[in-house]
Design a protein around this motif. Structure first.
Motif, mmCIF file in Angstrom:
data_model
loop_
_atom_site.group_PDB
_atom_site.id
_atom_site.type_symbol
_atom_site.label_atom_id
_atom_site.label_comp_id
_atom_site.label_asym_id
_atom_site.label_seq_id
_atom_site.Cartn_x
_atom_site.Cartn_y
_atom_site.Cartn_z
ATOM 1 N N GLN A 121 1.012 -1.171 -0.045
ATOM 2 C CA GLN A 121 -0.031 0.123 0.083
ATOM 3 C C GLN A 121 0.682 1.317 -0.142
ATOM 4 O OE1 GLN A 121 -2.974 -0.221 3.362
ATOM 5 N NE2 GLN A 121 -4.350 -0.247 1.631
ATOM 6 N N VAL A 122 0.477 2.162 -0.892
ATOM 7 C CA VAL A 122 1.117 3.622 -0.704
ATOM 8 C C VAL A 122 0.346 4.314 0.481
ATOM 9 C CG1 VAL A 122 1.405 5.498 -1.904
ATOM 10 C CG2 VAL A 122 1.734 3.547 -3.357
ATOM 11 N N LEU A 123 1.329 4.872 1.251
ATOM 12 C CA LEU A 123 0.912 5.450 2.603
ATOM 13 C C LEU A 123 0.831 7.064 2.274
ATOM 14 C CD1 LEU A 123 3.073 3.829 5.181
ATOM 15 C CD2 LEU A 123 0.837 3.202 4.631
ATOM 16 N N ALA A 124 1.917 7.409 1.380
ATOM 17 C CA ALA A 124 1.881 8.990 1.043
ATOM 18 C C ALA A 124 2.853 9.184 -0.087
ATOM 19 C CB ALA A 124 2.233 9.638 2.133
ATOM 20 N N LEU A 125 2.500 9.946 -0.863
ATOM 21 C CA LEU A 125 3.041 10.633 -2.221
ATOM 22 C C LEU A 125 4.121 11.559 -1.580
ATOM 23 C CD1 LEU A 125 0.252 10.929 -4.978
ATOM 24 C CD2 LEU A 125 1.883 9.000 -4.372
ATOM 25 N N ASN A 126 5.341 11.392 -2.190
ATOM 26 C CA ASN A 126 6.220 12.333 -1.282
ATOM 27 C C ASN A 126 7.136 13.112 -2.531
ATOM 28 O OD1 ASN A 126 8.139 10.437 -2.262
ATOM 29 N ND2 ASN A 126 8.797 9.937 -0.358
ATOM 30 N N THR A 127 7.333 13.071 -3.662
ATOM 31 C CA THR A 127 8.205 13.580 -4.447
ATOM 32 C C THR A 127 7.439 13.845 -6.201
ATOM 33 O OG1 THR A 127 9.964 12.234 -3.599
ATOM 34 C CG2 THR A 127 10.465 13.750 -5.743
ATOM 35 N N ALA A 128 7.460 14.905 -6.562
ATOM 36 C CA ALA A 128 7.033 15.398 -7.744
ATOM 37 C C ALA A 128 8.051 15.201 -8.862
ATOM 38 C CB ALA A 128 6.275 16.644 -7.873
ATOM 39 N N GLY A 129 8.202 15.990 -9.658
ATOM 40 C CA GLY A 129 9.024 16.204 -11.048
ATOM 41 C C GLY A 129 10.108 16.572 -10.548
ATOM 42 N N VAL A 130 11.558 15.748 -10.727
ATOM 43 C CA VAL A 130 12.748 16.328 -10.259
ATOM 44 C C VAL A 130 13.773 16.231 -11.456
ATOM 45 C CG1 VAL A 130 12.395 15.442 -8.102
ATOM 46 C CG2 VAL A 130 13.455 13.820 -9.484
ATOM 47 N N LEU A 131 13.390 16.104 -12.656
ATOM 48 C CA LEU A 131 14.241 15.883 -13.611
ATOM 49 C C LEU A 131 14.243 17.283 -14.571
ATOM 50 C CD1 LEU A 131 12.728 12.543 -15.229
ATOM 51 C CD2 LEU A 131 14.925 12.862 -13.975
ATOM 52 N N TYR A 132 15.695 17.487 -14.895
ATOM 53 C CA TYR A 132 15.950 18.583 -15.624
ATOM 54 C C TYR A 132 16.916 18.353 -16.879
ATOM 55 C CZ TYR A 132 13.950 20.760 -11.577
ATOM 56 O OH TYR A 132 13.354 21.316 -10.640
ATOM 57 N N MET A 133 16.601 19.053 -17.962
ATOM 58 C CA MET A 133 17.746 18.823 -19.342
ATOM 59 C C MET A 133 18.709 19.930 -18.848
ATOM 60 S SD MET A 133 17.843 16.926 -21.970
ATOM 61 C CE MET A 133 16.192 16.288 -22.077
ATOM 62 N N LEU A 134 19.986 19.472 -18.700
ATOM 63 C CA LEU A 134 21.112 20.507 -18.686
ATOM 64 C C LEU A 134 21.778 20.417 -20.090
ATOM 65 C CD1 LEU A 134 22.847 19.132 -15.255
ATOM 66 C CD2 LEU A 134 20.833 20.803 -15.618
ATOM 67 N N GLU A 135 22.494 21.487 -20.515
ATOM 68 C CA GLU A 135 23.216 21.840 -21.647
ATOM 69 C C GLU A 135 24.415 22.634 -21.270
ATOM 70 O OE1 GLU A 135 22.569 23.458 -26.273
ATOM 71 O OE2 GLU A 135 21.388 24.281 -24.544
ATOM 72 N N ASN A 136 25.403 21.928 -21.942
ATOM 73 C CA ASN A 136 26.761 22.901 -22.074
ATOM 74 C C ASN A 136 26.596 23.580 -23.528
ATOM 75 O OD1 ASN A 136 29.081 23.778 -22.036
ATOM 76 N ND2 ASN A 136 30.164 21.851 -21.549
ATOM 77 N N GLY A 137 26.038 24.596 -23.480
ATOM 78 C CA GLY A 137 25.700 25.352 -24.589
ATOM 79 C C GLY A 137 24.581 26.407 -24.596
ATOM 80 N N ASN A 138 23.957 26.663 -25.773
ATOM 81 C CA ASN A 138 22.926 27.793 -25.538
ATOM 82 C C ASN A 138 21.844 27.384 -26.702
ATOM 83 O OD1 ASN A 138 21.437 29.644 -24.363
ATOM 84 N ND2 ASN A 138 22.049 31.117 -25.589
ATOM 85 N N LYS A 139 21.772 26.158 -27.160
ATOM 86 C CA LYS A 139 21.060 25.805 -28.258
ATOM 87 C C LYS A 139 19.643 25.473 -28.002
ATOM 88 C CE LYS A 139 24.980 24.827 -31.215
ATOM 89 N NZ LYS A 139 25.380 23.961 -32.048
ATOM 90 N N VAL A 140 19.638 24.736 -26.912
ATOM 91 C CA VAL A 140 18.148 24.108 -26.534
ATOM 92 C C VAL A 140 17.453 24.978 -25.423
ATOM 93 C CG1 VAL A 140 17.173 22.075 -25.139
ATOM 94 C CG2 VAL A 140 19.064 21.933 -26.653
ATOM 95 N N HIS A 141 16.067 25.432 -25.863
ATOM 96 C CA HIS A 141 15.265 26.111 -25.063
ATOM 97 C C HIS A 141 13.979 25.625 -24.747
ATOM 98 C CE1 HIS A 141 18.429 29.483 -24.873
ATOM 99 N NE2 HIS A 141 18.753 29.168 -26.286
ATOM 100 N N SER A 142 13.525 24.722 -25.667
ATOM 101 C CA SER A 142 12.514 23.939 -25.588
ATOM 102 C C SER A 142 12.437 22.581 -25.768
ATOM 103 C CB SER A 142 11.569 24.692 -26.502
ATOM 104 O OG SER A 142 11.653 24.701 -27.871
ATOM 105 N N VAL A 143 11.298 21.980 -25.742
ATOM 106 C CA VAL A 143 11.506 20.388 -26.301
ATOM 107 C C VAL A 143 11.597 20.546 -27.681
ATOM 108 C CG1 VAL A 143 10.207 18.180 -26.181
ATOM 109 C CG2 VAL A 143 9.871 19.789 -24.270
ATOM 110 N N ALA A 144 11.122 21.263 -28.463
ATOM 111 C CA ALA A 144 11.238 21.160 -29.787
ATOM 112 C C ALA A 144 12.799 21.285 -30.295
ATOM 113 C CB ALA A 144 10.435 22.228 -30.687
ATOM 114 N N ASP A 145 13.559 21.871 -29.574
ATOM 115 C CA ASP A 145 14.936 22.000 -29.809
ATOM 116 C C ASP A 145 15.764 20.814 -29.710
ATOM 117 O OD1 ASP A 145 14.630 24.619 -30.305
ATOM 118 O OD2 ASP A 145 14.971 25.261 -28.227
ATOM 119 N N LEU A 146 15.100 19.654 -29.196
ATOM 120 C CA LEU A 146 15.806 18.474 -28.786
ATOM 121 C C LEU A 146 15.950 17.637 -30.202
ATOM 122 C CD1 LEU A 146 14.207 17.500 -25.470
ATOM 123 C CD2 LEU A 146 16.756 18.369 -25.534
ATOM 124 N N ARG A 147 14.915 17.930 -31.143
ATOM 125 C CA ARG A 147 15.123 17.171 -32.267
ATOM 126 C C ARG A 147 16.485 17.127 -32.871
ATOM 127 N NH1 ARG A 147 10.789 15.738 -35.622
ATOM 128 N NH2 ARG A 147 9.587 17.211 -34.555
#
Length: 342
Positions: A121-147
């Protein structure tokens, strides 16, 4: 002779009267059965329920930090804690009964329920989103830029992979054709490659993301995957962590579970004091160093959702994981009795 005897009697009578006047009398002996000695009642302190808790280094463990500090003062629970380096370590301890409550990824909770015949049984939910896209550069600003990009990540076959694939698909990007996804086994390896500049784009969970940016100042947070999720799934929350117990244990120890939840809620609320919580996370091995923890905690999305509010908060997320890969959550979307509602 008579005169002498008379004088002696007179003297004894006078002494008797004097002793009586000054209260020097002999107290009568208590009657048989008349026990006038005061009694003292000693009340023993109520026994505390032993409870072993397992957490994992990183966001799902952050909410435990303040509880670990206050545990010795609990009136209801006698706590012991284990902070593991991987979910697999927790699975073993939970399955064999070495720990009664565990903080784990939400998809793993559902898979464990299937593995243990529904005894979770789940007693409680404790963590929401914790993921981040890191870039060494300045080309990615949106999901569309990942193509067309190569994206590195950890979490193959787990929450991170399913989140990335779903967000890409919802943005019209085929994760198998339009991008290249390379999975590494450990976040430490991911951080090392980002730090040296060997890779330039990666999806990284906190606190590894903060660690990487500390080691390489050229890195930046290009995309919050939590925000990207909300953009395509406004009616769903990316709930990535929870605390679980076996149903059999909850049924036999309901009062102790309720006491734990009350104290755990207080612990999660105390995360608002980031400086103090950061020090505790470092002390207990939840996050490697206090300076890293201080920067990472605000992005760890630590939450506390319990009772009837749990299913609406996570059901949509489970449905999406099921659609992506039924085995990711044990082959079925969990039903109502998967959630502990007192």
């Amino acid at each position: 002779m008579k005169h002498t005897t008379k004088m002696l009697l007179t003297l004894l009578l006078t002494l008797a009267v004097a002793f009586t006047a000054f209260g020097c009398t002999t107290a009568p002996a208590p009657e048989k059965g008349d026990d006038t000695t005061p009694t003292t009642t000693v009340t023993e302190a109520p026994k505390r329920t032993p409870l072993s808790i397992a957490g994992i280094q990183g966001p799902t463990g952050v909410g435990l930090a303040n509880l670990m500090k206050s545990a010795p003062h609990s009136k209801a629970i006698e706590y012991s804690f284990t902070i593991a380096s991987s979910p697999d370590e927790v699975v073993g301890k939970f399955s064999n009964g070495d720990v009664q409550i565990a903080s784990v990824p939400t998809n793993l909770a559902a898979k464990l329920s299937k593995k243990l015949g529904g005894d979770v049984q789940v007693l409680a939910l404790n963590t929401a989103g914790v993921l981040y896209m890191l870039e060494n550069g300045n080309k990615v600003h949106s999901v569309a830029d990942l193509r067309g990009k190569t994206i590195y990540s950890t979490g193959e076959g787990a929450n991170p992979e399913y989140v990335l694939r779903h967000i890409l698909k919802k943005n019209g990007i085929d994760p198998d054709k339009d991008v290249t996804i390379e999975f590494l086994a450990e976040n430490s390896e991911l951080v090392a490659k980002l730090a040296t500049g060997e890779i330039s784009l990666a999806m990284v969970p906190e606190p590894a993301a903060t660690t990487a940016m500390t080691k390489n100042p050229d890195l930046r947070m290009a995309i919050s995957m939590d925000a990207a999720w909300k953009a395509v799934e406004p009616d769903s929350t990316m709930m990535m962590g929870c605390v679980i117990a076996k149903k059999s244990f909850v049924k036999a120890n309901t009062d102790a579970v309720k006491a734990f939840l009350a104290e755990y809620k207080t612990s999660v609320e105390a995360v608002a004091d980031v400086d103090a919580t950061a020090e505790l996370c470092a002390d207990f091995g939840i996050i490697a160093a206090a300076p890293i923890a201080k920067k990472a905690i605000p992005r760890c999305n630590v939450v506390f959702v319990e009772g009837a509010a749990m299913k609406p908060a996570i059901h949509g997320y489970y449905e999406i994981l099921f659609e992506a890969d039924p085995t990711s959550i044990g082959g079925a979307v969990p039903n109502d009795d998967f959630y502990f509602v007192p």
